[in-house]
Motif scaffolding. Structure first.
Motif, PDB file in Angstrom:
ATOM      1  N   UNK A  34      -0.927   9.881  11.475  1.00  0.00           N
ATOM      2  CA  UNK A  34      -1.316   9.068  12.632  1.00  0.00           C
ATOM      3  C   UNK A  34      -2.241   7.928  12.227  1.00  0.00           C
ATOM      4  N   UNK A  35      -3.171   8.184  11.305  1.00  0.00           N
ATOM      5  CA  UNK A  35      -4.082   7.133  10.853  1.00  0.00           C
ATOM      6  C   UNK A  35      -3.336   6.041  10.091  1.00  0.00           C
ATOM      7  N   UNK A  36      -2.377   6.414   9.271  1.00  0.00           N
ATOM      8  CA  UNK A  36      -1.615   5.414   8.523  1.00  0.00           C
ATOM      9  C   UNK A  36      -0.656   4.645   9.417  1.00  0.00           C
ATOM     10  N   UNK A  37      -0.191   5.267  10.491  1.00  0.00           N
ATOM     11  CA  UNK A  37       0.643   4.556  11.455  1.00  0.00           C
ATOM     12  C   UNK A  37      -0.145   3.434  12.122  1.00  0.00           C
ATOM     13  N   UNK A  38      -1.425   3.671  12.388  1.00  0.00           N
ATOM     14  CA  UNK A  38      -2.259   2.653  13.042  1.00  0.00           C
ATOM     15  C   UNK A  38      -2.827   1.635  12.062  1.00  0.00           C
ATOM     16  N   UNK A  39      -2.759   1.909  10.777  1.00  0.00           N
ATOM     17  CA  UNK A  39      -3.361   1.034   9.786  1.00  0.00           C
ATOM     18  C   UNK A  39      -2.586  -0.274   9.678  1.00  0.00           C
ATOM     19  N   UNK A  40      -3.321  -1.361   9.469  1.00  0.00           N
ATOM     20  CA  UNK A  40      -2.717  -2.675   9.261  1.00  0.00           C
ATOM     21  C   UNK A  40      -2.200  -2.751   7.828  1.00  0.00           C
ATOM     22  N   UNK A  41      -0.885  -2.810   7.656  1.00  0.00           N
ATOM     23  CA  UNK A  41      -0.304  -2.814   6.316  1.00  0.00           C
ATOM     24  C   UNK A  41      -0.608  -4.090   5.540  1.00  0.00           C
ATOM     25  N   UNK A  42      -1.047  -5.119   6.242  1.00  0.00           N
ATOM     26  CA  UNK A  42      -1.402  -6.349   5.515  1.00  0.00           C
ATOM     27  C   UNK A  42      -2.610  -6.134   4.607  1.00  0.00           C
ATOM     28  N   UNK A  43      -3.420  -5.118   4.900  1.00  0.00           N
ATOM     29  CA  UNK A  43      -4.551  -4.812   4.021  1.00  0.00           C
ATOM     30  C   UNK A  43      -4.052  -4.362   2.646  1.00  0.00           C
ATOM     31  N   UNK A  44      -3.001  -3.559   2.621  1.00  0.00           N
ATOM     32  CA  UNK A  44      -2.438  -3.123   1.342  1.00  0.00           C
ATOM     33  C   UNK A  44      -1.861  -4.311   0.581  1.00  0.00           C
ATOM     34  N   UNK A  45      -1.154  -5.192   1.296  1.00  0.00           N
ATOM     35  CA  UNK A  45      -0.601  -6.381   0.641  1.00  0.00           C
ATOM     36  C   UNK A  45      -1.705  -7.278   0.107  1.00  0.00           C
ATOM     37  N   UNK A  46      -2.805  -7.394   0.861  1.00  0.00           N
ATOM     38  CA  UNK A  46      -3.929  -8.203   0.379  1.00  0.00           C
ATOM     39  C   UNK A  46      -4.535  -7.598  -0.881  1.00  0.00           C
ATOM     40  N   UNK A  47      -4.638  -6.257  -0.912  1.00  0.00           N
ATOM     41  CA  UNK A  47      -5.164  -5.613  -2.112  1.00  0.00           C
ATOM     42  C   UNK A  47      -4.282  -5.849  -3.324  1.00  0.00           C
ATOM     43  N   UNK A  48      -2.968  -5.851  -3.120  1.00  0.00           N
ATOM     44  CA  UNK A  48      -2.062  -6.129  -4.245  1.00  0.00           C
ATOM     45  C   UNK A  48      -2.122  -7.587  -4.657  1.00  0.00           C
TER      46      UNK A  48
END
Length: 340
Positions: free
Chosen positions: A227-241
């Protein structure tokens, strides 16, 4: 005063009610009074129109509050009544026939200082904490894969994880004990590849108890993390990469902080039942692996010492209350930081 422009046309300045031109005296007073009345009427009408939706929005939460009230009172009443009964019984005694009797006896509470009880309590606490850590290590990849890589199969994958846990907990523990037994498929496979010998055992050890606890409660860690990962903004992961962060570094410094509330909720949902569990220790442990739940069960059903069992129950409730209080305090702190 009127004046003429270059074309000869007469030009009049705009009328000023405060000046001498235009209506004067009582006529001007009546005009100003009517204007103010119309303005007030429009303001009141607009205010009523604006407040009407707010009143409806206010009544809706009040309706849900009234609907939740009966169930909340029912559960709270039975919880408080049972806790008071156990706390009162902890001060009681037993008659020669083993029947509990209410009283005012503190010997049951002083008996909790026995090193044997403290050892069992610390063992239970250690097993529960290890179960939380292993469940986190197992649940994070599963929740990550389902939430961010599941695509249109998310619901199917979640169902495949949750539905097997609808089976009775005791039945699942019996099945798991067969898998981990000395002649079970796991040890046979390990012996075949040379990773175990004939003397290797999983049951009747602490490893077997922890394995049973993880198998029984890992689903309670997967669901909050999903549930927490469903609500997470995936752009944060892309920014980290994009900032040249590797997969592990991005996971540790981006994904984990963004889902820490789900991880905290999962740890609470795993720790609370694992701390008081007695089935895993009974089926997959030995005399040296008993937990506080086994002690409570023994005092109530075999030792016929309900007052001492009630005292052990209150000790367990105190430990669980401290853990729950820490979780609520951490949640309130995270909400305050998010509000800033």
């Amino acid at each position: 005063m009127a004046r003429s422009n270059q074309t000869g046309t007469e030009v009049r300045p705009p009328e000023d009610p405060a000046a001498g031109d235009g209506p004067t005296g009582p006529a001007r007073t009546r005009i100003l009074s009517r204007t103010r009345t119309r303005t007030r009427t429009r303001t009141r009408t607009r205010g009523r129109a604006e407040t009407a939706p707010r009143t409806g929005a206010r009544s809706q939460p009040r309706l849900w509050t009234w609907l939740l009230l009966p169930g909340t009172l029912w559960m709270t009443g039975f919880l408080v009544a049972s806790l008071l009964l156990v706390a009162t019984l902890a001060l009681g005694t037993t008659d020669p026939l083993g029947n509990p009797r209410f009283g005012l006896n503190f010997s049951n509470l002083t008996a909790l200082a026995d090193p044997a009880y403290s050892t069992v309590l610390l063992r239970s606490l250690g097993y529960a904490l290890i179960t939380c850590l292993i469940s986190l290590a197992v649940a994070y990849p599963v929740a990550y894969a389902v939430a961010l890589r599941g695509g249109r199969f998310k619901n199917l994958l979640i169902a495949a994880i949750v539905v097997p846990f609808f089976a009775n907990y005791l039945v699942r523990m019996y099945g798991w004990s067969v898998v981990l037994s000395d002649d079970g498929p796991l040890l046979r496979a390990l012996r075949a590849i040379g990773l175990a010998d004939d003397g290797t055992k999983i049951l009747q050890t602490g490893i077997g108890v922890v394995a049973g606890l993880v198998y029984g409660f890992v689903v309670f860690m997967i669901i909050p993390l999903y549930a927490a990962m469903e609500r997470m903004d995936t752009s944060l992961i892309e920014a980290g990469r994009d900032l040249y962060g590797g997969p592990l570094r991005t996971f540790l410094f981006v994904t984990v902080p963004a889902t820490r509330q789900g991880a905290a909720a999962g740890c609470v949902l795993v720790f609370l039942p694992a701390m008081g569990d007695f089935v895993s220790a009974q089926l997959m442990g030995g005399p040296d692996q008993i937990m506080i739940g086994n002690l409570i069960q023994d005092k109530f059903f075999q030792g016929q010492n309900w007052p001492l069992g009630s005292a052990l129950t209150m000790l367990l409730m105190a430990v669980l209350f401290i853990g729950m209080l820490g979780y609520l305090r951490r949640t309130r702190k995270d909400e305050a930081e998010a509000a800033r």
